[in-house]
Design a protein around this motif. Structure first.
Motif, short mmCIF file in Angstrom:
data_model
loop_
_atom_site.label_atom_id
_atom_site.label_comp_id
_atom_site.label_asym_id
_atom_site.label_seq_id
_atom_site.Cartn_x
_atom_site.Cartn_y
_atom_site.Cartn_z
N THR A 169 0.85 -1.19 0.00
CA THR A 169 0.00 0.00 0.00
C THR A 169 0.89 1.24 0.00
N VAL A 170 0.53 2.21 -0.80
CA VAL A 170 1.20 3.51 -0.80
C VAL A 170 0.14 4.59 -0.60
N GLY A 171 0.45 5.47 0.32
CA GLY A 171 -0.48 6.57 0.60
C GLY A 171 0.18 7.91 0.34
N TRP A 172 -0.65 8.91 0.12
CA TRP A 172 -0.20 10.28 -0.02
C TRP A 172 -0.82 11.12 1.10
N PHE A 173 0.00 11.94 1.72
CA PHE A 173 -0.44 12.82 2.79
C PHE A 173 0.12 14.20 2.54
N ARG A 174 -0.42 15.19 3.24
CA ARG A 174 0.11 16.54 3.01
C ARG A 174 0.11 17.34 4.31
N GLY A 175 1.03 18.26 4.38
CA GLY A 175 1.10 19.17 5.51
C GLY A 175 1.71 18.56 6.75
N VAL B 48 -4.59 12.23 1.87
CA VAL B 48 -4.94 12.65 0.51
C VAL B 48 -5.49 11.48 -0.30
N ALA B 49 -4.72 10.42 -0.40
CA ALA B 49 -5.13 9.27 -1.21
C ALA B 49 -4.26 8.07 -0.86
N ALA B 50 -4.74 6.88 -1.19
CA ALA B 50 -3.95 5.67 -0.98
C ALA B 50 -4.38 4.60 -1.96
N LEU B 51 -3.43 3.73 -2.28
CA LEU B 51 -3.67 2.66 -3.25
C LEU B 51 -3.06 1.38 -2.73
N SER B 52 -3.84 0.30 -2.75
CA SER B 52 -3.33 -1.02 -2.40
C SER B 52 -3.19 -1.86 -3.64
N VAL C 273 -4.99 8.50 -7.87
CA VAL C 273 -3.76 7.77 -7.52
C VAL C 273 -3.69 6.51 -8.38
N SER C 274 -2.50 6.21 -8.88
CA SER C 274 -2.34 5.05 -9.75
C SER C 274 -0.92 4.51 -9.61
N ARG C 275 -0.74 3.31 -10.12
CA ARG C 275 0.57 2.66 -10.07
C ARG C 275 1.11 2.52 -11.48
N ASP C 276 2.35 2.87 -11.66
CA ASP C 276 3.02 2.71 -12.95
C ASP C 276 4.03 1.57 -12.79
N TYR D 84 3.68 14.22 0.98
CA TYR D 84 4.51 13.07 1.32
C TYR D 84 3.90 11.79 0.76
N CYS D 85 4.73 10.88 0.33
CA CYS D 85 4.23 9.54 0.10
C CYS D 85 4.73 8.64 1.23
N ALA D 86 3.94 7.62 1.52
CA ALA D 86 4.24 6.70 2.60
C ALA D 86 3.91 5.29 2.13
#
Length: 121
Positions: free
Chosen positions: A33-39, A45-49, A67-70, A92-94
């Motif tokens: 899983t990768v998530g995006w956060f801010r501040g 913000v968003a996350a993708l599994s 959000v997408s995976r390349d 940030y990505c996490a």
């Protein structure tokens, strides 16, 4: 250990678009899983599994961000459209191993240094 690097931030006018990228280095086999956060408060913000390929979004960005995976680039992308001044933040990505994708920052094990997005005319 997993090292995350974000890129793609910058200055854009309101209504414009940016595409952020998050690339993982190191032993990323356990990441699902990768998530995006801010501040500074790490607003979700968003996350993708990976399985089953589900994506979730924060209410403030729903309908504008995707959000997408390349797989070819081994990155997770955040396409941001119709940007508003209130989207200005350090993004940030996490990465983690929770599935389905999580909204809480505490669910993520690894964090990047962030990329600045500024929306201003």
């Amino acid at each position: 250990q997993v090292h995350l690097v974000e890129s793609g931030g910058g200055l854009v006018q309101p209504g414009g678009s940016l595409r952020l990228s998050c690339k993982a280095f190191g032993r990323a086999n356990g990441v699902s899983t990768v998530g995006w956060f801010r501040g500074s408060e790490h607003e979700f913000v968003a996350a993708l599994s990976w399985s089953p390929g589900s994506a979730i979004y924060g209410d403030a960005v729903k309908g504008r961000f995707t959000v997408s995976r390349d797989n070819a680039k081994n990155t997770v992308e955040l396409q941001m459209n119709n940007l508003k001044p209130e989207d200005t933040a350090l993004y940030y990505c996490a990465a983690g191993s929770t599935e389905p994708p999580a909204r809480r920052p505490s669910e993520y094990d690894y964090w990047g240094q962030g990329t600045q997005v500024t929306v201003s005319s």
